[in-house]
Design a protein around this motif. Structure first.
Motif, PDB file in Angstrom:
ATOM      1  N   GLU A   2     -14.607 -11.346   5.129  1.00 36.26           N
ATOM      2  CA  GLU A   2     -14.581 -10.097   5.890  1.00 36.26           C
ATOM      3  C   GLU A   2     -13.346 -10.030   6.789  1.00 36.26           C
ATOM      4  N   LYS A   3     -12.962 -11.151   7.331  1.00 36.96           N
ATOM      5  CA  LYS A   3     -11.784 -11.224   8.186  1.00 36.96           C
ATOM      6  C   LYS A   3     -10.522 -10.886   7.381  1.00 36.96           C
ATOM      7  N   GLN A   4     -10.453 -11.407   6.168  1.00 42.15           N
ATOM      8  CA  GLN A   4      -9.310 -11.151   5.302  1.00 42.15           C
ATOM      9  C   GLN A   4      -9.276  -9.670   4.898  1.00 42.15           C
ATOM     10  N   VAL A   5     -10.422  -9.089   4.589  1.00 50.10           N
ATOM     11  CA  VAL A   5     -10.497  -7.669   4.211  1.00 50.10           C
ATOM     12  C   VAL A   5     -10.047  -6.789   5.376  1.00 50.10           C
ATOM     13  N   SER A   6     -10.508  -7.105   6.585  1.00 51.99           N
ATOM     14  CA  SER A   6     -10.112  -6.300   7.747  1.00 51.99           C
ATOM     15  C   SER A   6      -8.619  -6.448   8.034  1.00 51.99           C
ATOM     16  N   SER A   7      -8.083  -7.643   7.832  1.00 46.67           N
ATOM     17  CA  SER A   7      -6.657  -7.869   8.032  1.00 46.67           C
ATOM     18  C   SER A   7      -5.837  -7.054   7.028  1.00 46.67           C
ATOM     19  N   LEU A   8      -6.234  -7.081   5.763  1.00 45.99           N
ATOM     20  CA  LEU A   8      -5.522  -6.319   4.732  1.00 45.99           C
ATOM     21  C   LEU A   8      -5.662  -4.811   4.949  1.00 45.99           C
ATOM     22  N   THR A   9      -6.819  -4.383   5.407  1.00 47.11           N
ATOM     23  CA  THR A   9      -7.028  -2.959   5.701  1.00 47.11           C
ATOM     24  C   THR A   9      -6.103  -2.514   6.829  1.00 47.11           C
ATOM     25  N   GLU A  10      -5.956  -3.347   7.833  1.00 47.05           N
ATOM     26  CA  GLU A  10      -5.068  -3.037   8.958  1.00 47.05           C
ATOM     27  C   GLU A  10      -3.615  -2.942   8.496  1.00 47.05           C
ATOM     28  N   ILE A  11      -3.213  -3.820   7.609  1.00 43.33           N
ATOM     29  CA  ILE A  11      -1.852  -3.784   7.063  1.00 43.33           C
ATOM     30  C   ILE A  11      -1.617  -2.484   6.305  1.00 43.33           C
ATOM     31  N   ILE A  12      -2.602  -2.073   5.511  1.00 46.42           N
ATOM     32  CA  ILE A  12      -2.479  -0.827   4.742  1.00 46.42           C
ATOM     33  C   ILE A  12      -2.370   0.365   5.687  1.00 46.42           C
ATOM     34  N   VAL A  13      -3.193   0.392   6.726  1.00 53.36           N
ATOM     35  CA  VAL A  13      -3.163   1.499   7.689  1.00 53.36           C
ATOM     36  C   VAL A  13      -1.799   1.564   8.372  1.00 53.36           C
ATOM     37  N   ASN A  14      -1.267   0.425   8.786  1.00 54.52           N
ATOM     38  CA  ASN A  14       0.045   0.393   9.447  1.00 54.52           C
ATOM     39  C   ASN A  14       1.155   0.869   8.510  1.00 54.52           C
ATOM     40  N   ASN A  15       1.092   0.446   7.256  1.00 51.79           N
ATOM     41  CA  ASN A  15       2.113   0.876   6.294  1.00 51.79           C
ATOM     42  C   ASN A  15       2.028   2.371   6.031  1.00 51.79           C
ATOM     43  N   ARG A  16       0.810   2.913   5.980  1.00 48.72           N
ATOM     44  CA  ARG A  16       0.660   4.361   5.787  1.00 48.72           C
ATOM     45  C   ARG A  16       1.201   5.128   6.985  1.00 48.72           C
ATOM     46  N   LYS A  17       1.001   4.601   8.186  1.00 51.29           N
ATOM     47  CA  LYS A  17       1.538   5.243   9.383  1.00 51.29           C
ATOM     48  C   LYS A  17       3.065   5.246   9.342  1.00 51.29           C
ATOM     49  N   LYS A  18       3.636   4.145   8.877  1.00 56.70           N
ATOM     50  CA  LYS A  18       5.099   4.075   8.778  1.00 56.70           C
ATOM     51  C   LYS A  18       5.628   5.097   7.781  1.00 56.70           C
ATOM     52  N   MET A  19       4.972   5.223   6.643  1.00 58.21           N
ATOM     53  CA  MET A  19       5.454   6.112   5.595  1.00 58.21           C
ATOM     54  C   MET A  19       5.126   7.571   5.856  1.00 58.21           C
ATOM     55  N   PHE A  20       3.907   7.856   6.277  1.00 62.53           N
ATOM     56  CA  PHE A  20       3.433   9.232   6.351  1.00 62.53           C
ATOM     57  C   PHE A  20       3.127   9.690   7.769  1.00 62.53           C
ATOM     58  N   GLY A  21       3.610   8.956   8.770  1.00 58.74           N
ATOM     59  CA  GLY A  21       3.366   9.329  10.157  1.00 58.74           C
ATOM     60  C   GLY A  21       4.148  10.580  10.526  1.00 58.74           C
ATOM     61  N   LYS A  22       4.065  11.000  11.793  1.00 58.32           N
ATOM     62  CA  LYS A  22       4.785  12.186  12.252  1.00 58.32           C
ATOM     63  C   LYS A  22       6.248  12.104  11.868  1.00 58.32           C
ATOM     64  N   SER A  23       6.875  11.028  12.182  1.00 63.01           N
ATOM     65  CA  SER A  23       8.266  10.811  11.813  1.00 63.01           C
ATOM     66  C   SER A  23       8.445   9.316  11.634  1.00 63.01           C
ATOM     67  N   SER A  24       9.027   8.959  10.512  1.00 65.76           N
ATOM     68  CA  SER A  24       9.202   7.534  10.250  1.00 65.76           C
ATOM     69  C   SER A  24      10.286   6.944  11.134  1.00 65.76           C
ATOM     70  N   GLU A  25      11.034   7.802  11.869  1.00 65.93           N
ATOM     71  CA  GLU A  25      12.104   7.307  12.718  1.00 65.93           C
ATOM     72  C   GLU A  25      11.665   7.118  14.171  1.00 65.93           C
TER      73      GLU A  25
END
Length: 99
Positions: A2-25
């Protein structure tokens, strides 16, 4: 697991924020944004009440060459005026004359 799943989920969320956030800059999405504050020494040490320098910089202006006109470009060319008279057109299919 469960710890590994939550860690990977957090990584995915952060990467999505970087790519599709308000502004990637924006700074909050840039990796290592927290470390960028280390380089703000000049802003910390500067005095906001200090006068701005008044030294003026002179810029040398050059005059652009005027564009050549159509008349200037064609004055050296030989001009020939030729009038060609066309015969009355005849239709190849019906043999009729055009008007």
């Amino acid at each position: 697991m469960e710890k590994q799943v939550s860690s990977l989920t957090e990584i995915i969320v952060n990467n999505r924020k970087k790519m599709f956030g308000k502004s990637s800059e924006q700074m909050k999405y840039v990796d290592g944004a927290a470390q960028l504050t280390l380089f703000n020494e000049a802003e910390k040490e500067s005095d906001a009440a200090a006068e701005e320098p008044t030294k003026e910089t002179l810029v040398v202006v050059h005059k652009r060459k005027a564009k050549r006109t159509k008349k200037e470009l064609t004055e050296d060319l030989k001009h020939i005026k030729e009038v060609i008279k066309l015969e009355e057109p005849v239709c190849e299919i019906c043999g009729g004359r055009g008007s």
